[in-house]
Design a protein around this motif. Sequence first.
Motif, short mmCIF file in Angstrom:
data_model
loop_
_atom_site.label_atom_id
_atom_site.label_comp_id
_atom_site.label_asym_id
_atom_site.label_seq_id
_atom_site.Cartn_x
_atom_site.Cartn_y
_atom_site.Cartn_z
N SER A 1 0.82 -1.09 0.02
CA SER A 1 -0.06 0.01 0.03
C SER A 1 0.69 1.07 -0.25
O SER A 1 2.12 1.03 0.33
N TRP A 2 0.18 2.48 -0.49
CA TRP A 2 1.05 3.70 -0.11
C TRP A 2 1.77 3.76 1.32
O TRP A 2 2.51 4.38 1.64
N GLN B 1 -0.99 4.95 -4.66
CA GLN B 1 -1.84 3.55 -4.52
C GLN B 1 -1.72 2.89 -5.84
O GLN B 1 -2.66 3.24 -6.79
N VAL B 2 -0.95 1.86 -6.07
CA VAL B 2 -0.72 1.15 -7.38
C VAL B 2 -2.40 0.66 -7.69
O VAL B 2 -3.02 0.21 -6.90
N ARG B 3 -2.67 0.67 -9.25
CA ARG B 3 -3.97 0.09 -9.77
C ARG B 3 -4.07 -1.31 -9.10
O ARG B 3 -3.32 -2.07 -8.99
N GLY B 4 -5.28 -1.57 -8.65
CA GLY B 4 -5.59 -2.78 -8.19
C GLY B 4 -5.78 -2.61 -6.33
O GLY B 4 -6.30 -3.55 -6.03
N TYR B 5 -5.33 -1.72 -6.01
CA TYR B 5 -5.07 -1.55 -4.40
C TYR B 5 -5.86 -0.38 -4.05
O TYR B 5 -6.06 0.58 -4.48
N GLY B 6 -6.50 -0.77 -2.81
CA GLY B 6 -7.27 0.41 -1.95
C GLY B 6 -8.15 1.17 -2.88
O GLY B 6 -8.98 0.58 -3.22
N VAL C 1 -0.92 -4.22 10.82
CA VAL C 1 -1.65 -5.24 10.11
C VAL C 1 -3.12 -4.87 9.81
O VAL C 1 -3.74 -5.24 8.77
N ASP C 2 -3.83 -4.16 10.63
CA ASP C 2 -5.26 -3.72 10.64
C ASP C 2 -5.49 -3.17 9.35
O ASP C 2 -6.23 -3.06 8.71
N TYR C 3 -4.27 -2.25 9.07
CA TYR C 3 -4.73 -0.99 8.14
C TYR C 3 -4.51 -2.03 6.69
O TYR C 3 -5.21 -1.81 5.62
#
Length: 325
Positions: free
Chosen positions: A38-39, A60-65, A222-224
């Motif tokens: 993630s970022w 935030q790379v495409r596909g993420y977040g 971990v939660d993030y």
Amino acid sequence: MAMDYEFVDVTTPGGLTLRAAVTGQGPLVVLVHGFPESWYSWRHQIGPIAAAGFRVAALQVRGYGDSAKPHDVAAYAITELAGDVAALIDALEPSGKAILIGHDWGAVIVQTTALVHPEKVRAIASLSVPAFMHSPRKPSDIWAEIYADRFYYMRYFQDEGVAEAEFEPDLARFVRVFFLSLSAQGSMTDNGLFRPKGTTRLLDGLPDPGTNLPAWLSQEDVDYYAAAFRKSGMRGPLNRYRCVDRDWDLMAPYAGRMIDQPSLFIAGLQEPTRYMVPGVDRFDNPVPRFTDCRGVHLLDGAGHWVQQEKPQEVTRLLVDFLKGI
């Protein structure tokens, strides 16, 4: 962890929306994360780089977040992701050039951006993944030969839906186990890359630290990550691996091109990917494609997640590099 940043959305020429955490003033520095990250993986570097006089954009790379998540596997080809970085530069940097820093797949993305869009790149730093020349053989052909008797994660990731079905039911466990296994506290021979012959699921048999997390990875971290993957799902991140043969074809026209911008390489001494080719230490010469390498730094006590495992050391090396360009 308190950070002073804002999320900025950028639209690519193809109409996809990308999100980046942005802060600071000055020349643009783009941070590009890897898998499964993630970022947020740059949380220790964003503030200090901005304080050193730069505008920082952690993509935030495409596909993420909250970035776009196209369904098609081909949308995750390396040239598409390099194009996303170019679009981010166009949107945020009036000079049209940026310094790129990438980790894991992010390192490959910034290397590719320097090759395909050299006019947009002032300098690059690669973390964990070497800057090699174009392979003379297709990746899947190499895997079939050298990993015939082992479970290899990239082969496992090829079939759509299989790894997703393993990881998505308990994403917090996936983050804990996968991150620990590739860290300096993990095993160099049995980890999230390689498993014994006969293994059918990647995580089975790997240690789960539970609440006994390594010092560099908090429960908050971990939660993030787990929450971000619940939002995005794992298909987009895994589709990156499903494009490796496609990448090989797409990058063939650039096979002889070098990366001439000022460059830097940082990795952990306990990086398990350095031995992913049996009998070969990939760090013997990790930068054959860099013609202006300003340093190779291997940090003891760090595995794959080097900027998280050794944040102060990595930040210092990056800031020194940035100030020297």
